[in-house]
Motif scaffolding. Structure first.
Motif, PDB file in Angstrom:
ATOM      1  N   THR A  57       0.822  -1.200   0.000  1.00  0.00           N
ATOM      2  CA  THR A  57       0.000   0.000   0.000  1.00  0.00           C
ATOM      3  C   THR A  57       0.856   1.249   0.000  1.00  0.00           C
ATOM      4  N   ILE A  58       0.306   2.267  -0.623  1.00  0.00           N
ATOM      5  CA  ILE A  58       0.889   3.602  -0.591  1.00  0.00           C
ATOM      6  C   ILE A  58      -0.199   4.494  -0.016  1.00  0.00           C
ATOM      7  N   VAL A  59       0.132   5.212   1.051  1.00  0.00           N
ATOM      8  CA  VAL A  59      -0.860   6.058   1.701  1.00  0.00           C
ATOM      9  C   VAL A  59      -0.341   7.491   1.748  1.00  0.00           C
ATOM     10  N   ALA A  60      -1.227   8.411   1.390  1.00  0.00           N
ATOM     11  CA  ALA A  60      -0.921   9.843   1.457  1.00  0.00           C
ATOM     12  C   ALA A  60      -2.200  10.533   1.900  1.00  0.00           C
ATOM     13  N   GLY A  61      -2.218  10.992   3.138  1.00  0.00           N
ATOM     14  CA  GLY A  61      -3.439  11.604   3.672  1.00  0.00           C
ATOM     15  C   GLY A  61      -4.549  10.582   3.711  1.00  0.00           C
ATOM     16  N   ALA A  62      -5.668  10.892   3.072  1.00  0.00           N
ATOM     17  CA  ALA A  62      -6.812   9.980   3.053  1.00  0.00           C
ATOM     18  C   ALA A  62      -6.803   9.060   1.833  1.00  0.00           C
ATOM     19  N   THR A  63      -5.781   9.168   0.991  1.00  0.00           N
ATOM     20  CA  THR A  63      -5.715   8.355  -0.223  1.00  0.00           C
ATOM     21  C   THR A  63      -4.837   7.138  -0.007  1.00  0.00           C
ATOM     22  N   VAL A  64      -5.365   5.983  -0.396  1.00  0.00           N
ATOM     23  CA  VAL A  64      -4.610   4.730  -0.306  1.00  0.00           C
ATOM     24  C   VAL A  64      -4.664   4.047  -1.657  1.00  0.00           C
TER      25      VAL A  64
END
Length: 163
Positions: free
Chosen positions: A136-143
């Protein structure tokens, strides 16, 4: 009511993806909640180190997520070693969020669980991998979740003792 969840171990901070990249691995904890039972029991990794008085991270998370929930007992079967960089706290928090939300009749889909788990756990990279599986790549609320090619087999070296 009897509910069981299985949550994988995770590895995060992979390469340049500090606090963004996470990977679920084929090692998991299983936690069963039973509203007709009392007490907390642990088997497997860390069983002798984890509290059995309801002050463990899974129980605390369940009560935080479902404050009006009835009394419950827990049985945890841990395969994820504690304090060895495999996301044992993320696995505990995600298990607690899933069980607490199910007990409260709330949705347990990834979009509902991840923000709560990430806020409680404090490491969205580990929480995202524990909730979504895979890479997974997570940035803020985006996955973004990616499947890992089956020929790739992570190797995890776990020290037997701390220095």
């Amino acid at each position: 009511m009897r509910l069981t969840v299985e949550v994988p171990a995770t590895v995060a901070n992979l390469g340049p993806g500090f606090d963004a990249f996470g990977l679920a691995i084929d090692l998991a904890n299983e936690v069963t909640l039973d509203t007709s039972a009392e007490g907390v029991a642990w088997e497997g990794e860390g069983a002798s180190e984890l509290p059995t008085d309801g002050s463990d991270l899974v129980s605390r998370t369940i009560r935080a997520v479902a404050p009006g929930a009835p009394a419950f007992g827990l049985i945890g079967r841990n395969a994820v070693p504690l304090e060895r960089g495999l996301g044992s706290s993320a696995a505990a928090v995600v298990a607690g969020v899933l069980l607490g939300r199910a007990l409260a009749g709330e949705p347990t889909d990834a979009a509902s669980v991840l923000p709560i788990a990430a806020a409680i756990e404090g490491h969205p990279d580990n929480a995202a991998a524990a909730v979504h599986g895979g890479f997974t790549i997570v940035a803020g609320a985006t996955v973004v979740r990616c499947d890992v090619a089956p020929e790739i087999a992570p190797v995890v070296l776990i020290p037997l003792a701390e220095r």
